[in-house]
Structures are given as C-alpha cells and as structure tokens.
Write a protein that holds these residues in place. Structure first.
Motif, short mmCIF file in Angstrom:
data_model
loop_
_atom_site.label_atom_id
_atom_site.label_comp_id
_atom_site.label_asym_id
_atom_site.label_seq_id
_atom_site.Cartn_x
_atom_site.Cartn_y
_atom_site.Cartn_z
N GLU A 78 0.83 -1.20 0.00
CA GLU A 78 0.00 0.00 0.00
C GLU A 78 0.87 1.26 0.00
O GLU A 78 0.56 2.24 -0.67
CB GLU A 78 -0.91 0.00 1.23
CG GLU A 78 -1.89 1.16 1.28
CD GLU A 78 -2.96 1.10 0.21
OE1 GLU A 78 -3.35 2.18 -0.31
OE2 GLU A 78 -3.40 -0.02 -0.12
N ARG A 96 -7.06 9.18 -11.69
CA ARG A 96 -8.29 9.11 -10.91
C ARG A 96 -8.33 7.77 -10.18
O ARG A 96 -7.76 6.78 -10.63
CB ARG A 96 -9.52 9.22 -11.83
CG ARG A 96 -9.61 8.14 -12.88
CD ARG A 96 -10.80 8.28 -13.81
NE ARG A 96 -10.77 7.28 -14.87
CZ ARG A 96 -11.24 6.05 -14.76
NH1 ARG A 96 -11.80 5.64 -13.62
NH2 ARG A 96 -11.18 5.19 -15.78
N TRP A 97 -9.02 7.75 -9.05
CA TRP A 97 -9.22 6.50 -8.32
C TRP A 97 -10.49 5.82 -8.82
O TRP A 97 -11.48 6.49 -9.10
CB TRP A 97 -9.32 6.77 -6.83
CG TRP A 97 -8.02 7.14 -6.20
CD1 TRP A 97 -7.60 8.40 -5.87
CD2 TRP A 97 -6.96 6.26 -5.83
NE1 TRP A 97 -6.34 8.36 -5.33
CE2 TRP A 97 -5.93 7.06 -5.28
CE3 TRP A 97 -6.78 4.88 -5.91
CZ2 TRP A 97 -4.74 6.52 -4.81
CZ3 TRP A 97 -5.59 4.34 -5.44
CH2 TRP A 97 -4.59 5.14 -4.90
N ALA A 98 -10.44 4.50 -8.92
CA ALA A 98 -11.61 3.74 -9.37
C ALA A 98 -11.65 2.41 -8.64
O ALA A 98 -10.62 1.93 -8.12
CB ALA A 98 -11.56 3.51 -10.88
N GLU A 99 -12.83 1.83 -8.56
CA GLU A 99 -13.01 0.44 -8.10
C GLU A 99 -13.96 -0.20 -9.08
O GLU A 99 -15.16 -0.30 -8.83
CB GLU A 99 -13.56 0.41 -6.67
CG GLU A 99 -12.57 0.87 -5.62
CD GLU A 99 -13.04 0.60 -4.20
OE1 GLU A 99 -13.53 -0.52 -3.93
OE2 GLU A 99 -12.95 1.53 -3.36
N ASP A 100 -13.43 -0.63 -10.21
CA ASP A 100 -14.29 -1.09 -11.29
C ASP A 100 -13.92 -2.46 -11.84
O ASP A 100 -14.33 -2.84 -12.92
CB ASP A 100 -14.28 -0.05 -12.43
CG ASP A 100 -12.88 0.22 -12.97
OD1 ASP A 100 -11.92 -0.42 -12.51
OD2 ASP A 100 -12.75 1.09 -13.86
N GLY A 105 -8.83 -4.20 -5.34
CA GLY A 105 -9.39 -3.04 -4.65
C GLY A 105 -9.26 -1.77 -5.46
O GLY A 105 -9.46 -1.76 -6.68
N ARG A 106 -8.89 -0.68 -4.78
CA ARG A 106 -8.78 0.61 -5.45
C ARG A 106 -7.70 0.59 -6.52
O ARG A 106 -6.62 0.02 -6.32
CB ARG A 106 -8.45 1.71 -4.45
CG ARG A 106 -9.54 2.01 -3.44
CD ARG A 106 -9.20 3.31 -2.70
NE ARG A 106 -7.81 3.31 -2.23
CZ ARG A 106 -7.11 4.41 -1.97
NH1 ARG A 106 -7.66 5.59 -2.15
NH2 ARG A 106 -5.86 4.33 -1.52
N ILE A 107 -8.00 1.24 -7.64
CA ILE A 107 -7.06 1.35 -8.75
C ILE A 107 -6.83 2.84 -9.02
O ILE A 107 -7.80 3.61 -9.07
CB ILE A 107 -7.60 0.69 -10.03
CG1 ILE A 107 -7.91 -0.79 -9.79
CG2 ILE A 107 -6.61 0.82 -11.18
CD1 ILE A 107 -8.57 -1.46 -10.99
N TYR A 108 -5.56 3.21 -9.17
CA TYR A 108 -5.26 4.57 -9.60
C TYR A 108 -4.98 4.53 -11.09
O TYR A 108 -4.02 3.89 -11.55
CB TYR A 108 -4.06 5.14 -8.86
CG TYR A 108 -3.88 6.63 -9.13
CD1 TYR A 108 -4.67 7.57 -8.48
CD2 TYR A 108 -2.93 7.08 -10.04
CE1 TYR A 108 -4.52 8.94 -8.72
CE2 TYR A 108 -2.77 8.44 -10.30
CZ TYR A 108 -3.57 9.37 -9.63
OH TYR A 108 -3.42 10.71 -9.88
N TYR A 121 -2.42 -0.72 -8.53
CA TYR A 121 -3.26 -1.20 -7.44
C TYR A 121 -2.42 -2.05 -6.49
O TYR A 121 -1.34 -2.54 -6.84
CB TYR A 121 -4.44 -2.03 -7.98
CG TYR A 121 -4.02 -3.34 -8.63
CD1 TYR A 121 -4.11 -4.55 -7.93
CD2 TYR A 121 -3.51 -3.38 -9.93
CE1 TYR A 121 -3.71 -5.74 -8.51
CE2 TYR A 121 -3.12 -4.56 -10.51
CZ TYR A 121 -3.21 -5.75 -9.80
OH TYR A 121 -2.80 -6.93 -10.37
N GLU A 123 -4.40 -3.90 -3.41
CA GLU A 123 -5.31 -4.92 -2.87
C GLU A 123 -5.72 -5.90 -3.97
O GLU A 123 -6.18 -5.49 -5.04
CB GLU A 123 -6.55 -4.27 -2.28
CG GLU A 123 -6.27 -3.40 -1.06
CD GLU A 123 -7.52 -2.71 -0.56
OE1 GLU A 123 -8.59 -2.88 -1.19
OE2 GLU A 123 -7.43 -2.00 0.45
#
Length: 317
Positions: A78, A96-100, A105-108, A121, A123
């Motif tokens: 992290e 941008r941050w996304a969770e798609d 987990g979170r992706i930049y 990412y 996670e």
C-alpha cells in the motif's frame, strides 16, 4: 525527482483488450490458448491463465475497434502504491481513483505520455479454484488446462508509441522500471526499448509507431512452459484456422522464442518462451542494437516481416 526504488511495482497484473467480436475472441483465448473464464459483467469477460495467482490475467471488452484499454500493474505494498501515485501527480500525470474490476481493490488510473491507460493497485484477492479446477499440487493456483496451448502466464505488453524515449522515461523515472535493451536508429532516435520491473528481462516494451499515431497496441504476450509448446501452438493454429503472422523463431533481442498470431478481434498475440533468461544484475548495462544489426533479422536469420512495422490496433483508417 528522486529515482524510484526498485520493487515498488511488483509485476504486470493484467491487461484489458478491446474487440469487435467478443464471442470469437473469448473462444480464441479459451479454446486455442487455454485460458479459463472467471466472470462476466456487461460487455466484459474476465479470463485467467492457470499459473497467474490473481482473479484475472485478461479482460476482453466489446468495442467497435480492437486495441488496448488498460494495463494494470500491482504494487508491492500500500505504501508503494501511495509513493507511485505521488510521483505520478508530481510529474504531471494526474489520474483518478476507481473500483471497477472484480478481485482487486482501489485502482489509480493514469496515462503514459502516449495516452495508454496505466492502472496501479495493491489490494488483490488470491484465486481459489473451484473443485473442477483444483490442482493436485497445492503450490499451483489452478490445474493445468486440458485443451489448447495451455499458456502459463501473461508475460509482457508491447505498446506502439509516437515517442519511444518519452514513454520509456515515464516507466523508468516515475514507475521504477529498468531498461534492459533498446534499438537506436542511425539518426539517434530510439526506435524501441525494453523495460522490466522484475528479474524477467522485460515486462513492457515501447516500439515506434511508424504512422505517428498515439495510444496503439503492438501486441500482448503469454509465456509457455517450453519451446515445444510454441511449436505445438503453430500446429494447432493451422489446424484451427488461427492466422500466423510470423514464427516460430528466436528473437535476437532478448533471445525470446516466439510465435505471433492474430486473435479474431484483430489484436496481435505473441506466444513466447523467455523463461530461461533472467536479468539478475542490479547494475545491468543497457544493451543497444544498431539499425544495421537489426536489418540482419532475427537470431537465426529470419527477416522481420513487413506487417510487424505496420499492423497495430486500433487500425489506422
């Protein structure tokens, strides 16, 4: 800008490819290459190789043209993710941050200078195989496939770029990749560059786009266990109507044994066997190939096919 520490990017995670024929592309990757479907959502299908430990190695998404939408890189922690995001933003690559995506987990999501989408990412859930895909060996994520080539893992991505040097510098200075080999043209321009985040000899490649376009894909590659798997893949290709562009043969650069084919959507796919060559030296000297040396062709004399310089996705109008 301080040079990124080695190891903030752990490895190439997965790639999202676009295809105008989703069903045919899924069939290619499952029946011919031996990947396993691991989830569908809308116009996207997640697939995985048997030895990748994460939820998916590849996402196929329906689109009017082929190409690459996203390359996802897993960080080593992290804290490493935070450091790389800070460096990206400091260098002007605001994302941008996304969770798609399932399983992570979170992706930049940011872009390289050429406009290719790069996502970072940390996670990530480790894959748990269902009973019908459980391996006999507990240190293997999934049983080996009983059809197709049975590729082991997603190996590397080769982008086309209007400016190879700028994009390679982005990976080196912002993300911490190490350059291992390059082609320098007679006019001094860098025509291609190979970079690694690991002890593999390369994870990402940038090749000059002769059309001057930006954001296009040259190919993605999957690694096989042996060279013989690639020879078998060539036989399977001619038996099943898969188009072979060039190979089997051995590259001079990086010494990779290769076969290039096109999947039904039009994207170029490489089957490669680079497993015997690692770059363990932390002070590895950058190997430079000249234009004259490259005109000699591949390792055993096979000339580079013309379409290798002209075919990319999405295609030029």
């Amino acid at each position: 800008m301080t040079h990124p520490p080695l190891g903030d990017i752990a490895h190439l995670g997965h790639v999202e490819l676009l295809t105008p024929d989703l069903d045919a592309s899924v069939g290619f990757f499952t029946d011919y290459l031996g990947l396993t479907v691991n989830g569908r959502s809308g116009d996207s299908v997640c697939l995985r190789t048997f030895d990748d430990y994460e939820h998916h190695s590849l996402v196929l998404t329906a689109n009017d043209k082929p190409g690459i939408r996203r390359t996802a890189l897993r960080t080593s922690s992290e804290e490493a993710l935070r450091r790389r995001v800070e460096e990206l933003e400091a260098a002007g690559h605001l994302g941008r941050w996304a969770e798609d995506e399932p399983g992570i987990g979170r992706i930049y999501v940011a872009q390289d200078p050429d406009g290719h989408e790069i996502a970072l990412y940390w996670e990530s859930e480790h894959y748990e195989a269902p009973d019908e895909l459980k391996p006999a060996l507990k240190n293997q994520p999934q049983a080996k496939p009983n059809k197709g080539v049975g590729v082991r893992r997603l190996d590397h991505v080769n982008y086309l770029a209007a400016d190879v040097a700028a994009n390679a510098d982005f990976h080196q200075q912002v993300l911490g990749a190490r350059p291992t080999e390059q082609i320098q043209l007679d006019n001094g321009t860098i025509g291609a560059k190979w970079l690694t985040f690991t002890d593999k000899s390369y994870d990402v490649v940038y090749t000059s786009d002769w059309t001057g376009s930006t954001g296009r894909l040259h190919h993605i590659a999957f690694a096989t266990d042996t060279r013989e798997d690639i020879l078998r893949a060539a036989d399977l290709a001619i038996d099943t109507g898969v188009f072979i562009e060039t190979g089997p043969h051995k590259h001079a650069i990086q010494q990779t044994f290769f076969l290039y084919v096109y999947e039904p959507g039009g994207n170029r796919i490489e089957l490669c066997n680079p497993l015997t060559r690692l770059v363990l030296a932390p002070d590895w000297p950058l190997i430079t190939w000249t234009e004259a040396e490259r005109k000699k062709g591949q390792a055993w004399g096979l000339k580079t096919i013309d379409s290798f310089h002209t075919h990319g996705t999405p295609p030029e109008d």
